[in-house]
Design an enzyme around this catalytic site. Structure first.
Site, PDB file in Angstrom:
ATOM      1  N   ASP A  62      34.364  28.320  42.701  1.00  0.00           N
ATOM      2  CA  ASP A  62      33.328  29.365  42.822  1.00  0.00           C
ATOM      3  C   ASP A  62      31.887  28.887  42.730  1.00  0.00           C
ATOM      4  O   ASP A  62      31.013  29.664  42.338  1.00  0.00           O
ATOM      5  CB  ASP A  62      33.546  30.451  41.766  1.00  0.00           C
ATOM      6  CG  ASP A  62      34.806  31.262  42.002  1.00  0.00           C
ATOM      7  OD1 ASP A  62      35.453  31.069  43.038  1.00  0.00           O
ATOM      8  OD2 ASP A  62      35.135  32.077  41.131  1.00  0.00           O
ATOM      9  N   LYS A 173      39.995  32.546  48.160  1.00  0.00           N
ATOM     10  CA  LYS A 173      40.786  33.387  47.271  1.00  0.00           C
ATOM     11  C   LYS A 173      40.158  34.771  47.202  1.00  0.00           C
ATOM     12  O   LYS A 173      39.017  34.968  47.634  1.00  0.00           O
ATOM     13  CB  LYS A 173      40.877  32.777  45.867  1.00  0.00           C
ATOM     14  CG  LYS A 173      39.554  32.666  45.109  1.00  0.00           C
ATOM     15  CD  LYS A 173      39.768  31.960  43.777  1.00  0.00           C
ATOM     16  CE  LYS A 173      38.469  31.789  43.008  1.00  0.00           C
ATOM     17  NZ  LYS A 173      37.930  33.044  42.489  1.00  0.00           N
ATOM     18  N   CYS A 206      37.657  32.797  36.445  1.00  0.00           N
ATOM     19  CA  CYS A 206      38.401  32.220  37.568  1.00  0.00           C
ATOM     20  C   CYS A 206      38.967  30.838  37.262  1.00  0.00           C
ATOM     21  O   CYS A 206      40.065  30.501  37.711  1.00  0.00           O
ATOM     22  CB  CYS A 206      37.517  32.176  38.803  1.00  0.00           C
ATOM     23  SG  CYS A 206      37.113  33.814  39.448  1.00  0.00           S
TER      24      CYS A 206
END
Length: 273
Positions: A62, A173, A206
């Site tokens: 991320d 994702k 995450c």
């Protein structure tokens, strides 16, 4: 009676280097390559480790414009993005020696459908913090850089400060865990990767969700403590580190990894001619 000899058919490789079959139409070897003669020796908690770099990937989670850029989705929502930006310098310094030693890099990023058709109400609600006036997943911020975290958009792209190499792998994702309803597990298994080193943001969201699922699926899990960060209070990260050491794998840091890579490159068997 004369016989005709079949022309020689060269052998070919089918699959990733360390998970490949070798053969032709007459013969195929299903033997995978054996582990490297000299593994990477890494200081970690609760135990020191030996790692096969050929079967390892640095999973960077991320590090995207919508989370890390001053004009991204989070910054425009008024969130402090300093924690999201802290891993940048650590990762910038770590990526060259990691790649040079033969380690793989996998960028695991949010990349949702533009129509948000597979995002359930709970995800959409939390994305807007329960307020209809907030910009949520797939919506456009006041300073328009495109729909938030939509696959292929500016916001979903990796930040410019971190450079991808041609051999790097990218996986999208649409949940906290990169393994849920995605191609991540299939990609890793096809590449013969068994050990995962986790970095990125956020440590307690995450990164940890993906690390937990990786452990459940049988991967070796290492958390790079200083290559991750989160805006949550320090005790939250302390709890994650405790749980990783206790249940899910190992904790290490970039200094230990740099030292291990340097020691390996300086060894006689890896010296340049």
């Amino acid at each position: 009676m004369s016989s005709t000899r079949e022309p020689f058919e060269p052998l070919a490789s089918f699959g990733a280097t360390h998970n490949a079959w070798v053969g032709n139409s007459q013969h195929v070897s299903l033997l995978r390559q054996t582990p490297v003669a000299q593994p990477l020796h890494l200081q970690a908690e609760p135990a020191t480790l030996e790692i096969d770099l050929a079967r390892s990937a640095l999973v960077i989670v991320d590090m995207q414009n919508d989370f890390c850029h001053p004009q991204g989705w989070f910054a425009q929502r008024g969130f402090d993005i300093s924690a999201a930006r802290r891993p940048i310098n650590t990762l910038s310094a770590l990526l060259p020696p990691w790649r040079a030693a033969g380690g793989r890099v996998l960028w695991l990023n949010w990349g949702i459908r533009a129509d948000r058709a597979n995002l359930p109400p709970g995800v959409l609600y939390k994305g807007k913090a329960g307020k209809a006036s907030n910009t949520g997943y797939g919506e456009v911020s006041p300073e328009d850089h495109g729909a938030a975290l939509v696959r292929g958009s500016w916001g979903a792209a990796r930040i410019d400060e971190l450079t991808a190499a041609e051999a790097d792998i990218c996986v999208d994702k649409h949940r906290l865990s990169g393994f849920y309803d995605s191609e991540l597990d299939g990609v890793l298994r096809a590449q013969g990767i068994t050990s995962l080193l986790f970095a990125g943001i956020n440590t307690d969201r995450c990164v940890f969700s993906t690390l937990q699922d990786a452990g459940f699926l049988g991967y070796d899990c290492l958390l790079l403590r200083d290559a991750c960060d989160t805006p949550s209070p320090p005790y939250v990260s302390d709890s994650i580190h405790f749980l990783v050491r206790l249940l899910h794998g190992f904790i290490t840091d970039s200094a230990a990894l740099h030292a291990a890579l340097s020691a390996r490159s300086d060894s006689p068997s890896h010296a340049q001619p």
